[in-house]
Write an enzyme that holds these catalytic residues in place. Structure first.
Site, PDB file in Angstrom:
ATOM      1  N   GLU A   1       8.995   6.574  -1.004  1.00  0.00           N
ATOM      2  CA  GLU A   1       9.654   5.249  -1.079  1.00  0.00           C
ATOM      3  C   GLU A   1      11.179   5.367  -1.112  1.00  0.00           C
ATOM      4  O   GLU A   1      11.831   4.922  -2.066  1.00  0.00           O
ATOM      5  CB  GLU A   1       9.172   4.485  -2.310  1.00  0.00           C
TER       6      GLU A   1
ATOM      7  N   GLU B   1      -0.420   5.135  -1.669  1.00  0.00           N
ATOM      8  CA  GLU B   1      -0.442   4.423  -2.955  1.00  0.00           C
ATOM      9  C   GLU B   1      -0.926   3.004  -2.725  1.00  0.00           C
ATOM     10  O   GLU B   1      -0.573   2.372  -1.738  1.00  0.00           O
ATOM     11  CB  GLU B   1       0.954   4.324  -3.610  1.00  0.00           C
TER      12      GLU B   1
END
Length: 459
Positions: free
Chosen positions: A166, A364
């Protein structure tokens, strides 16, 4: 209906070094930006819980891996702590850390769990942060050296590498919205950090390929589809700009090796472009990934701005859109986030149609719940809400795969309730409950359910 997944599908979960290892300043590990921020501003962390102890994975990884095996993991993603392996960020390697990571990877492999390893999951060695972090090109080179060191040390054991997790989050948190250190609000500096992160990624990819290792290298991006309120051109434009800023700013360089022209034009128009060199473009072209990790939690819904921009306010993404709260949306009442399972299908469809259908996996997806102890029944957390959350996302994931999307696995965030940055232990996400006081681990209902899903390769 039966939902069967492809053979050799990856079932597992994800976590990170900073959020699980603990031992934050032990055995030669140097402080990170998080250790420093907690020391200087503990009030910014929920209940003043810092990264010092977290879930003690550093000491208990062997027992935890047995639990992973018990709940059906055939793969698991975590990260290497740069500050543990190379305490100064650049220079001497810490042999105690090498021994720890070797033991960890060996233990995973011996138990039939494929290690997926991230090189950078928000935890900058503080010595590097003091040099300006990702704003400084010197730090790009230090990261590339760190990456090469990891590949040489562990590349024969680890087959799946991810440069960044991320990467937009340190940009948003540290340089736009004040929820990560160094708490700067400055779009141009944010753009520089984002750009330099992708240069660091590309350098690491080059090192990996130069070593001819038997494995794959990728990146993990949190892709959050931007949905417009309506088909009105003003709403469509707002959603397109949100998509450019929050998704394509990393997706395009990672997969296509170049930035979208519309994004470059937008930043140039507002004088927010970072400094670039012609060599950078060549470097980025060589940084295309073999595999993409996709993190998905919730959608982003936007509408055209309702009011004029204050010309004296800092330049921000919100100059171009307002958030939109869709009536009737499904909510996680325990966290305040929208639940929109179809988003996972929309992401896969976009990757299939517009990004060459490259190999990807869901790295995720998860549901955070505050005060989860209220769901205790006979000593076990009955998290039926989490089972439903995962099941519904898997249904849409299955639909994407059945239509040809090249998705190879599903990892939930997370294995054991872990420390979550400034939120600490406020929201629990794990398949396994953690008692912070005693460090006792107890499998939740969702963990038992997931073990069945993995065993049957579907449900």
């Amino acid at each position: 209906m039966q939902y069967r997944f492809p053979d050799n599908f990856w079932w597992g979960s994800a976590s990170s070094a900073a959020q699980t290892e603990g031992a934050a300043l032990r055995d030669g590990k140097a402080p990170t930006n998080w250790d420093h921020w907690f020391k200087t501003q503990p009030n910014r962390f929920f209940n003043q819980v810092g990264p010092e102890d977290t879930s003690t994975f550093y000491d208990r990884f062997r027992d935890d891996i047995q639990l992973m095996k018990k709940i059906g993991h055939n793969s698991f993603r975590t990260s290497i702590s740069w500050a543990r392996l190379i305490p100064d960020g650049n220079g001497e390697v810490n042999q105690t850390a090498v021994d720890f990571y070797n033991a960890l990877f060996d233990e995973l492999v011996e138990n039939g769990i494929e290690p997926f390893i991230t090189l950078f999951h928000f935890d900058m060695p503080f010595s590097m942060q003091e040099k300006g972090g990702w704003e400084n090109r010197e730090v790009i080179d230090a990261f590339a050296q760190y990456a090469e060191t990891c590949f040489k040390l562990f590349g024969h054991k680890v087959k799946y590498w991810f440069t960044f997790n991320e990467p937009i989050v340190p940009v948003e948190g540290g340089y736009l919205y004040d929820f990560h250190y160094p708490n700067v609000v400055d779009f141009r500096r944010a753009a520089t950090v984002a750009y330099h992160t992708m240069l660091a990624h590309a350098k690491a990819v080059k090192h990996y390929r130069d070593l001819n290792l038997d494995g794959q290298i990728g990146i993990v991006l949190n892709l959050t589809p931007s949905y417009p309120r309506s088909q009105n051109p003003a709403d469509l434009k707002a959603a397109n700009i949100a998509d450019l800023l929050f998704n394509r700013s990393f997706l395009d360089p990672a997969v296509k090796g170049e930035y979208p022209q519309a994004l470059v034009d937008l930043l140039r128009q507002h004088d927010q472009l970072p400094d670039c060199t012609p060599e950078d473009a060549v470097l980025l072209q060589g940084g295309k990934v073999d595999i993409l990790g996709v993190n998905y939690y919730m959608p982003r819904r936007v509408k055209a701005r309702e009011n004029a921009v204050n010309p004296d306010s800092p330049f921000m993404p919100e100059w171009f859109f307002d958030p939109y709260e869709m009536p009737g949306r499904k909510m996680n009442p325990h966290r305040g986030w929208e639940i929109y399972e179809k988003g996972i299908y929309d992401i896969l469809t976009n990757l299939k149609d517009n990004y060459g259908n490259l190999p990807c996996y869901i790295s995720e997806n998860g549901m955070g719940v505050e005060g989860e102890n209220r769901f205790l029944e006979d000593g076990q957390i009955n998290d039926q809400y989490r089972i439903e959350f995962v099941r519904e996302h898997l249904r849409w994931l299955h639909k994407g795969i059945s239509e040809g999307a090249n998705c190879l696995g599903y990892h939930m965030w997370t294995f054991i309730d872990n420390w979550s940055w400034s939120n600490a232990y406020k929201n629990r996400y794990g398949f396994v409950q953690l008692d912070l006081e005693t460090q006792t681990r107890t499998i939740k209902k969702s963990g038992e359910w997931y073990a069945e899903v993995s065993k049957n390769n579907g449900f």
